[in-house]
Design a protein around this motif. Structure first.
Motif, PDB file in Angstrom:
ATOM      1  N   ALA A   1       8.386   6.575   3.045  1.00  0.00           N
ATOM      2  CA  ALA A   1       7.382   7.594   3.371  1.00  0.00           C
ATOM      3  C   ALA A   1       6.102   7.325   2.584  1.00  0.00           C
ATOM      4  O   ALA A   1       4.988   7.422   3.127  1.00  0.00           O
ATOM      5  CB  ALA A   1       7.935   8.987   3.056  1.00  0.00           C
ATOM      6  N   ARG A   2       6.248   6.964   1.320  1.00  0.00           N
ATOM      7  CA  ARG A   2       5.055   6.690   0.498  1.00  0.00           C
ATOM      8  C   ARG A   2       4.326   5.457   1.018  1.00  0.00           C
ATOM      9  O   ARG A   2       3.097   5.386   0.977  1.00  0.00           O
ATOM     10  CB  ARG A   2       5.437   6.510  -0.974  1.00  0.00           C
ATOM     11  CG  ARG A   2       5.835   7.831  -1.635  1.00  0.00           C
ATOM     12  CD  ARG A   2       5.591   7.839  -3.117  1.00  0.00           C
ATOM     13  NE  ARG A   2       4.182   8.012  -3.402  1.00  0.00           N
ATOM     14  CZ  ARG A   2       3.688   8.753  -4.396  1.00  0.00           C
ATOM     15  NH1 ARG A   2       4.503   9.398  -5.208  1.00  0.00           N
ATOM     16  NH2 ARG A   2       2.408   8.847  -4.608  1.00  0.00           N
ATOM     17  N   LEU A   3       5.109   4.493   1.519  1.00  0.00           N
ATOM     18  CA  LEU A   3       4.491   3.277   2.050  1.00  0.00           C
ATOM     19  C   LEU A   3       3.631   3.604   3.277  1.00  0.00           C
ATOM     20  O   LEU A   3       2.489   3.129   3.409  1.00  0.00           O
ATOM     21  CB  LEU A   3       5.599   2.282   2.422  1.00  0.00           C
ATOM     22  CG  LEU A   3       5.140   0.885   2.769  1.00  0.00           C
ATOM     23  CD1 LEU A   3       4.564   0.206   1.518  1.00  0.00           C
ATOM     24  CD2 LEU A   3       6.321   0.066   3.296  1.00  0.00           C
ATOM     25  N   VAL A   4       4.179   4.434   4.159  1.00  0.00           N
ATOM     26  CA  VAL A   4       3.401   4.817   5.350  1.00  0.00           C
ATOM     27  C   VAL A   4       2.120   5.527   4.909  1.00  0.00           C
ATOM     28  O   VAL A   4       1.025   5.250   5.406  1.00  0.00           O
ATOM     29  CB  VAL A   4       4.235   5.716   6.300  1.00  0.00           C
ATOM     30  CG1 VAL A   4       3.402   6.122   7.520  1.00  0.00           C
ATOM     31  CG2 VAL A   4       5.511   5.026   6.733  1.00  0.00           C
ATOM     32  N   LEU A   5       2.253   6.392   3.914  1.00  0.00           N
ATOM     33  CA  LEU A   5       1.073   7.107   3.410  1.00  0.00           C
ATOM     34  C   LEU A   5       0.038   6.105   2.881  1.00  0.00           C
ATOM     35  O   LEU A   5      -1.160   6.218   3.162  1.00  0.00           O
ATOM     36  CB  LEU A   5       1.503   8.087   2.303  1.00  0.00           C
ATOM     37  CG  LEU A   5       0.393   8.910   1.669  1.00  0.00           C
ATOM     38  CD1 LEU A   5      -0.176   9.923   2.660  1.00  0.00           C
ATOM     39  CD2 LEU A   5       0.899   9.673   0.428  1.00  0.00           C
ATOM     40  N   HIS A   6       0.531   5.120   2.161  1.00  0.00           N
ATOM     41  CA  HIS A   6      -0.352   4.123   1.583  1.00  0.00           C
ATOM     42  C   HIS A   6      -1.082   3.338   2.690  1.00  0.00           C
ATOM     43  O   HIS A   6      -2.292   3.100   2.617  1.00  0.00           O
ATOM     44  CB  HIS A   6       0.477   3.179   0.705  1.00  0.00           C
ATOM     45  CG  HIS A   6      -0.337   2.195  -0.048  1.00  0.00           C
ATOM     46  ND1 HIS A   6      -1.133   2.567  -1.111  1.00  0.00           N
ATOM     47  CD2 HIS A   6      -0.525   0.869   0.133  1.00  0.00           C
ATOM     48  CE1 HIS A   6      -1.767   1.496  -1.546  1.00  0.00           C
ATOM     49  NE2 HIS A   6      -1.422   0.458  -0.819  1.00  0.00           N
ATOM     50  N   GLU A   7      -0.323   2.991   3.740  1.00  0.00           N
ATOM     51  CA  GLU A   7      -0.946   2.251   4.857  1.00  0.00           C
ATOM     52  C   GLU A   7      -2.043   3.085   5.514  1.00  0.00           C
ATOM     53  O   GLU A   7      -3.109   2.574   5.852  1.00  0.00           O
ATOM     54  CB  GLU A   7       0.114   1.909   5.917  1.00  0.00           C
ATOM     55  CG  GLU A   7       1.021   0.769   5.502  1.00  0.00           C
ATOM     56  CD  GLU A   7       2.259   0.676   6.414  1.00  0.00           C
ATOM     57  OE1 GLU A   7       3.134  -0.144   6.093  1.00  0.00           O
ATOM     58  OE2 GLU A   7       2.359   1.433   7.422  1.00  0.00           O
ATOM     59  N   VAL A   8      -1.757   4.368   5.674  1.00  0.00           N
ATOM     60  CA  VAL A   8      -2.764   5.240   6.306  1.00  0.00           C
ATOM     61  C   VAL A   8      -4.000   5.327   5.412  1.00  0.00           C
ATOM     62  O   VAL A   8      -5.146   5.312   5.896  1.00  0.00           O
ATOM     63  CB  VAL A   8      -2.164   6.643   6.594  1.00  0.00           C
ATOM     64  CG1 VAL A   8      -3.221   7.577   7.163  1.00  0.00           C
ATOM     65  CG2 VAL A   8      -1.003   6.533   7.555  1.00  0.00           C
ATOM     66  N   MET A   9      -3.780   5.359   4.086  1.00  0.00           N
ATOM     67  CA  MET A   9      -4.929   5.381   3.167  1.00  0.00           C
ATOM     68  C   MET A   9      -5.774   4.120   3.357  1.00  0.00           C
ATOM     69  O   MET A   9      -7.003   4.179   3.399  1.00  0.00           O
ATOM     70  CB  MET A   9      -4.447   5.459   1.710  1.00  0.00           C
ATOM     71  CG  MET A   9      -3.934   6.818   1.301  1.00  0.00           C
ATOM     72  SD  MET A   9      -3.346   6.736  -0.413  1.00  0.00           S
ATOM     73  CE  MET A   9      -3.151   8.464  -0.804  1.00  0.00           C
ATOM     74  N   GLU A  10      -5.080   2.987   3.498  1.00  0.00           N
ATOM     75  CA  GLU A  10      -5.825   1.720   3.682  1.00  0.00           C
ATOM     76  C   GLU A  10      -6.640   1.747   4.968  1.00  0.00           C
ATOM     77  O   GLU A  10      -7.801   1.319   4.997  1.00  0.00           O
ATOM     78  CB  GLU A  10      -4.852   0.535   3.697  1.00  0.00           C
ATOM     79  CG  GLU A  10      -4.384   0.202   2.291  1.00  0.00           C
ATOM     80  CD  GLU A  10      -3.441  -1.000   2.266  1.00  0.00           C
ATOM     81  OE1 GLU A  10      -3.212  -1.515   1.165  1.00  0.00           O
ATOM     82  OE2 GLU A  10      -2.928  -1.404   3.332  1.00  0.00           O
TER      83      GLU A  10
ATOM     84  N   LEU B   1       3.479   9.506  15.262  1.00  0.00           N
ATOM     85  CA  LEU B   1       3.405  10.951  15.013  1.00  0.00           C
ATOM     86  C   LEU B   1       3.181  11.238  13.523  1.00  0.00           C
ATOM     87  O   LEU B   1       2.347  12.060  13.120  1.00  0.00           O
ATOM     88  CB  LEU B   1       4.748  11.530  15.447  1.00  0.00           C
ATOM     89  CG  LEU B   1       5.030  12.979  15.235  1.00  0.00           C
ATOM     90  CD1 LEU B   1       4.921  13.680  16.567  1.00  0.00           C
ATOM     91  CD2 LEU B   1       6.448  13.166  14.697  1.00  0.00           C
ATOM     92  N   PHE B   2       3.915  10.509  12.696  1.00  0.00           N
ATOM     93  CA  PHE B   2       3.843  10.688  11.246  1.00  0.00           C
ATOM     94  C   PHE B   2       2.445  10.305  10.740  1.00  0.00           C
ATOM     95  O   PHE B   2       1.805  11.024   9.980  1.00  0.00           O
ATOM     96  CB  PHE B   2       4.924   9.804  10.608  1.00  0.00           C
ATOM     97  CG  PHE B   2       5.220  10.100   9.165  1.00  0.00           C
ATOM     98  CD1 PHE B   2       5.054  11.367   8.631  1.00  0.00           C
ATOM     99  CD2 PHE B   2       5.705   9.093   8.324  1.00  0.00           C
ATOM    100  CE1 PHE B   2       5.355  11.630   7.292  1.00  0.00           C
ATOM    101  CE2 PHE B   2       6.011   9.346   6.996  1.00  0.00           C
ATOM    102  CZ  PHE B   2       5.820  10.616   6.480  1.00  0.00           C
ATOM    103  N   ARG B   3       1.959   9.152  11.248  1.00  0.00           N
ATOM    104  CA  ARG B   3       0.640   8.675  10.806  1.00  0.00           C
ATOM    105  C   ARG B   3      -0.460   9.647  11.200  1.00  0.00           C
ATOM    106  O   ARG B   3      -1.395   9.881  10.431  1.00  0.00           O
ATOM    107  CB  ARG B   3       0.340   7.301  11.430  1.00  0.00           C
ATOM    108  CG  ARG B   3       1.128   6.178  10.791  1.00  0.00           C
ATOM    109  CD  ARG B   3       0.406   4.840  10.984  1.00  0.00           C
ATOM    110  NE  ARG B   3       1.148   3.801  10.304  1.00  0.00           N
ATOM    111  CZ  ARG B   3       1.995   2.981  10.898  1.00  0.00           C
ATOM    112  NH1 ARG B   3       2.196   3.075  12.209  1.00  0.00           N
ATOM    113  NH2 ARG B   3       2.640   2.067  10.207  1.00  0.00           N
TER     114      ARG B   3
END
Ligand code: PEP
Ligand code: MG
Length: 587
Positions: free
Chosen positions: A405-414, A372-374
């Protein structure tokens, strides 16, 4: 005329017909019928008594079989009450004499008995009031077919009166026809109140017993500034409100001239005045009022009032709509702040939490529902390629949470990079400071974010241990409490000492009473409900920085919320004599 006092949550007033939703959310229809229709109403009433009696007998049988006859006896008392000849005569008489609907007759007579029992000295009789209310509810359910009335399908303007309204129900309201609402429960900054502000309709919550005294169709005046519901207002009251209305219109005209002006103090300090929104539709009116951006977009409202979860595309479309309306000004997308208080489907499990405000809410919920977050982050990042977007995480209470939270954001960016999907690599990421632990630890958090936004709605409740939605403790829920002021001041100081932009987006920021104080603390960015944008700009443009610093210094020396409020009211009047602050509108 009867006056009910509650908590003012969304300003403005309106005079119109009451539209009652009872405890179960059923609509109690207008109470008068044509004389020739009373026979039909009588038949409906009798049929309903019959149906409820049969249901009670069935319950009695089932429970006696399951638990023993002594439990079944409880229902015998209900049956006895239902068959009471005096009650039946009273109901028939009132229905025939006053041409009432069956529902209105039930409501009036049962309401009368319930109140009499409730006021009785003897505890045994007092407790019988529950039985009366229970019977009333069963009869009303039977009469109305137990249909929840859909507030999306109203035919004419009304003021909705309900025991409670969930944010989802509020979101679904027909905005043209619901011209105000009042509820028996609810608190100052709960989310239903926030929706009312977004819809810019007057609202009062936490009134206590209201529905027993009013019927649909009765004339009501709702005053969302003072938290009043006036039943059958008299002529003098209506005249006073008429005068007030003319004053408001004149004030609005004056404020409209500030639409294209910026908020700058008289000695030249620029203040960013941005808006808080819940729905993409609000963005346009924020632009028209000259907002410097959207400081808080409460995206969880995408989940409320619909039957299915929003897709990535739904998120994306909503974000670009807001971004393009405000372009090139910034829009802060706050990631989902769902929890039991907002009651999305996703948070259904949270409804059973004993302390939902301390439970799986907000970022905690997102971090446990990564898909959901992603989905949300992907949509926000994609939209960042097309507009000036920022991302903000709500209710951060530990550094670990922020890092996760920042890590999840970073993964989505990747992922987006892998798929060749564009997004803004320089996108600013911030956090809400709304938990006291975040204020205390802000010197550590501050190096890991590009901006902060102080959420005073939650900060007040967590600092003072006062549930923001509980009317019983609303007296204690005060932005002006000296402890809250210290927390805000401390957060602003830490942010400015590290040159990280700080904003305040709690509701206090939209109250002109606090503008000078916040500027005096060093705040240069505020995010307020759209209806307050112009008024806050006016205050900024009427004061000097020096004046604000003096106000802050004096206020910070005070011991109580009441003292602070009294002082701020005096200073505001001094700065802008034409403003009428707080309770003094009717002077
Ligand atoms: C706050 O807590 O101040 C805030 C702005 O967030 P919300 O009201 O949505 O909890
Ligand atoms: Mg909050």
């Amino acid at each position: 005329m009867q006056i009910f006092q509650g908590i003012a949550v969304s300003p403005g007033f309106f005079v119109g017909e009451a539209f009652i939703l009872d405890n179960e959310g059923s609509h109690i229809p207008r109470h008068f019928v044509r004389a020739r229709a009373t026979d039909d109403e009588l038949k409906r009433l009798e049929a309903s008594f019959q149906a409820v009696a049969e249901q009670i007998q069935q319950n009695q049988k089932d429970i006696s079989a399951e638990l023993g006859p002594e439990y079944g006896a409880i229902f015998a008392a209900h049956l006895q009450m239902l068959r009471d000849p005096k009650l039946n005569v009273e109901l028939r008489e009132i229905l025939l004499e006053r041409n009432l609907t069956a529902e209105s007759a039930v409501k009036r007579i049962f309401g009368k008995y319930a109140v009499a029992f409730e006021q009785h000295k003897n505890r045994y009789f007092k407790e019988r009031a529950h039985d009366v209310r229970d019977l009333e509810r069963q009869l009303l359910n039977d009469l109305s077919g137990a249909n929840r009335y859909d507030l999306a399908n109203l035919k004419s303007p009304v003021i909705v009166l309900a025991h409670t309204l969930s944010p989802s129900e509020t979101v679904r309201m027909d905005r043209g026809n619901v011209r105000g609402f009042a509820t028996e429960i609810g608190g100052q900054s709960d989310h239903t109140a926030i929706v009312a502000e977004a819809l810019e309709i007057p609202a009062v919550v936490g009134i206590g017993r209201l529905l027993a005294n009013i019927a649909s169709g009765d004339k009501i005046l709702i005053d969302g500034d003072r938290g009043l519901v006036i039943h059958e207002p008299d002529l003098a009251t209506l005249t006073r409100y008429d005068r007030e209305s003319s004053f408001r219109d004149a004030q609005q005209q004056r404020l409209l001239q500030l639409r294209s002006e910026v908020a700058k103090t008289r000695d030249g300090t620029r203040i960013n005045v941005m808006a808080n929104i819940e729905f993409p539709d609000e963005a346009e009116s924020c632009r028209e009022r000259g907002a410097d951006g959207i400081g808080l977009y409460r995206t969880e409202f995408l989940y409320l009032g619909t039957d299915r979860d929003p897709t990535e595309e739904d998120h994306f479309q909503a974000y670009i709509k807001v971004a393009s309306a405000l372009d090139p000004r910034p829009v802060v997308i706050r990631t989902l702040d769902l929890g039991a208080d907002k009651m999305g489907r996703i948070a259904r499990h949270a409804e059973h939490e004993r302390n939902p405000f301390l439970g799986v809410r907000s970022i905690r919920l997102s971090l446990r529902n990564l898909s959901l977050f992603r989905t949300q982050l992907r949509a926000a990042l994609r939209a960042s390629a097309l507009g000036n977007l920022r991302i903000m995480f709500p209710m951060i209470s530990t550094l670990d949470e922020l890092r996760q939270a920042r890590l999840v954001l970073h993964e989505v960016m990747e992922d987006l990079d892998d798929q060749g999907i564009p997004f803004n690599r320089e996108l600013k990421v911030g956090m809400m400071v709304e938990v006291p632990s975040a204020v205390v630890m802000l010197d550590r958090f501050i190096d890991e974010v590009e901006f902060i936004s102080i959420g005073t709605n939650d900060l007040i409740q967590y600092a003072l241990a006062v549930d923001r939605s509980n009317p019983e403790v609303s007296e204690l829920y005060r932005a002006s409490d000296p402890s809250v002021l210290r927390l805000i001041d401390q957060a602003i100081n830490v942010a400015s000492s590290r040159n990280v932009p700080a904003n305040v987006c709690g509701q206090m920021c939209g109250n002109p009473l606090f503008t000078m104080l916040l500027i005096g603390m060093g705040l240069r960015s505020m995010s307020v409900r759209p209806g307050s944008l112009l008024q806050i700009k006016e205050v900024c443009r009427s004061v000097t920085l020096e004046q604000c610093v003096a106000v802050k210094e004096n206020a910070m020396r005070m011991d109580s919320a009441r003292e602070v409020e009294r002082y701020l009211r005096m200073e505001l009047r001094r700065a802008i004599p034409s403003i009428k602050a707080g309770d003094e509108y009717m002077d």
